[in-house]
Design an enzyme around this catalytic site. Structure first.
Site, PDB file in Angstrom:
ATOM      1  N   THR A  50       0.926  -1.316   0.007  1.00  0.00           N
ATOM      2  CA  THR A  50       0.087  -0.090  -0.059  1.00  0.00           C
ATOM      3  C   THR A  50       0.876   1.306   0.069  1.00  0.00           C
ATOM      4  OG1 THR A  50      -1.709  -1.346   1.141  1.00  0.00           O
ATOM      5  CG2 THR A  50      -1.955   1.053   1.050  1.00  0.00           C
ATOM      6  N   GLU A 103       4.645  -2.977   8.663  1.00  0.00           N
ATOM      7  CA  GLU A 103       3.917  -2.557   9.890  1.00  0.00           C
ATOM      8  C   GLU A 103       4.267  -3.817  10.791  1.00  0.00           C
ATOM      9  OE1 GLU A 103       0.305  -2.873   7.724  1.00  0.00           O
ATOM     10  OE2 GLU A 103      -0.349  -0.963   8.558  1.00  0.00           O
ATOM     11  N   ASN A 151      -3.333  -4.165  12.088  1.00  0.00           N
ATOM     12  CA  ASN A 151      -4.290  -4.393  10.722  1.00  0.00           C
ATOM     13  C   ASN A 151      -5.756  -4.906  11.187  1.00  0.00           C
ATOM     14  OD1 ASN A 151      -2.987  -3.648   8.415  1.00  0.00           O
ATOM     15  ND2 ASN A 151      -1.181  -4.640   9.347  1.00  0.00           N
TER      16      ASN A 151
END
Lengths: 213, 213
Positions: free
Chosen positions: B3, B90, B212
């Site tokens: 992303t 992440e 997430n």
């Protein structure tokens, strides 16, 4: 198959070729439709054994009497076992069903279903009880199948969130209630044809990571 | 690309077709070689812009003077950016490099590298600091590439664990030290040819799941 050895025994009189045919078809729509961690294991194995103890006429081919009934029963057993694997996924807290309809072929429906069940960011959202239909849409796009966003519909727990290329307004409280459930059903209609497929999965949780560390 | 929107600007005088060619080659060996969560996003974008301010002769095609030097510089920049994405994944705690050598083609080496970097069970092991070469072997097998286990070699942090179809004895203390590092290098030699590829990834952690959710 999530690292699993599966042994199926029957006392039916069925020749190896016919048994192999029935098993192949059953596995395609069961074990090959589940995902726990998205990975294939060297241990994934399905073996079917027939000892003929029933003493009935030998089923030699898919055209013989009795084959269809056996194939259906085998399909029921393998789907039941496959769903149990997904339901029992390491560290999982929710069981996920992905229904894909409106596809041009079973293969297309299956490819989209598999992409959604393997998409880590869908799985983490389900653990987090987030009604995140956008990640489902992203997974459909990432499946590699040529789909038209303008005809795709997405619903979670029966609550429609996307249709005709646009987000659909939905009741936020109802969405929250749906995501709190232990069983999450994602329904996708590709709007391209009449074929469908169902895949099963589970959520991705911190416990999964810890168990596999 | 995890992303990410990437914009690259140059003041070089280069025609759109030549710039597109250089960008395509650079992206193939950089952004398309990284994995954070294994997923593709609707946002993944790389755009290159050339304003011609340098006033040098226009590079029209890959055969023109200056193209090769630009392509190399672009390759350096895109690889640097791509590695930074994986490094900054992440919730990640470790940066992973997967070198695949001895392949019959770049495509084969890349497919194996991607399979290993996307394999959740390899990523969780790296978080858990487990010298689990077996999961690397499973990921190679699950890549779909036809490889012969008898010629495959696997090393982690330079410590060889598998060769000639057999586990290789290794120093357990050295393996533990390697896995404690922040940078983990997995080296695979398929023993089939002279082509190679490198992919980059990070570990999969409980924090990733929480971020997430």
């Amino acid at each position: 198959m999530a690292t699993m050895l599966c042994f199926i025994c029957t006392d039916l009189c069925i020749a190896p070729a016919a048994l192999k045919s029935a098993l192949g078809a059953a596995v395609a729509r069961s074990f090959n439709c589940i995902s726990v961690d998205g990975d294939m294991s060297t241990n994934d194995t399905v073996i079917a054994l027939a000892n003929g103890a029933a003493g009935t006429p030998i089923i030699q081919s898919p055209d013989d009497p009795g084959y269809e009934a056996f194939a259906q029963a085998l399909g029921f057993v393998t789907q039941d076992l496959a769903k149990k694997i997904a339901r029992d996924g390491e560290g999982s807290s929710k069981f996920v069903t992905v229904n894909v309809a409106g596809a041009e072929s079973y293969e297309q429906a299956h490819a989209v279903g598999r992409a959604v069940t393997r998409y880590n960011l869908v799985k983490t959202c389900i653990w987090g009880e987030d009604f995140n239909w956008g990640r489902v849409a992203a997974a459909i796009g990432a499946s590699g199948e040529a789909v038209d966003p303008g005809t795709v519909e997405i619903a979670i727990g029966g609550l429609r969130a996307f249709a005709a290329g646009e987000p659909v307004e939905y009741d936020q409280d109802q969405a929250a209630t749906i995501m709190k459930g232990r069983e999450i059903e994602i329904s996708i209609d590709l709007g391209m044809g009449a074929q469908s497929a169902t895949c099963w999965s589970c959520d991705l949780t911190p416990t999964f990571v810890e168990l596999n560390a």
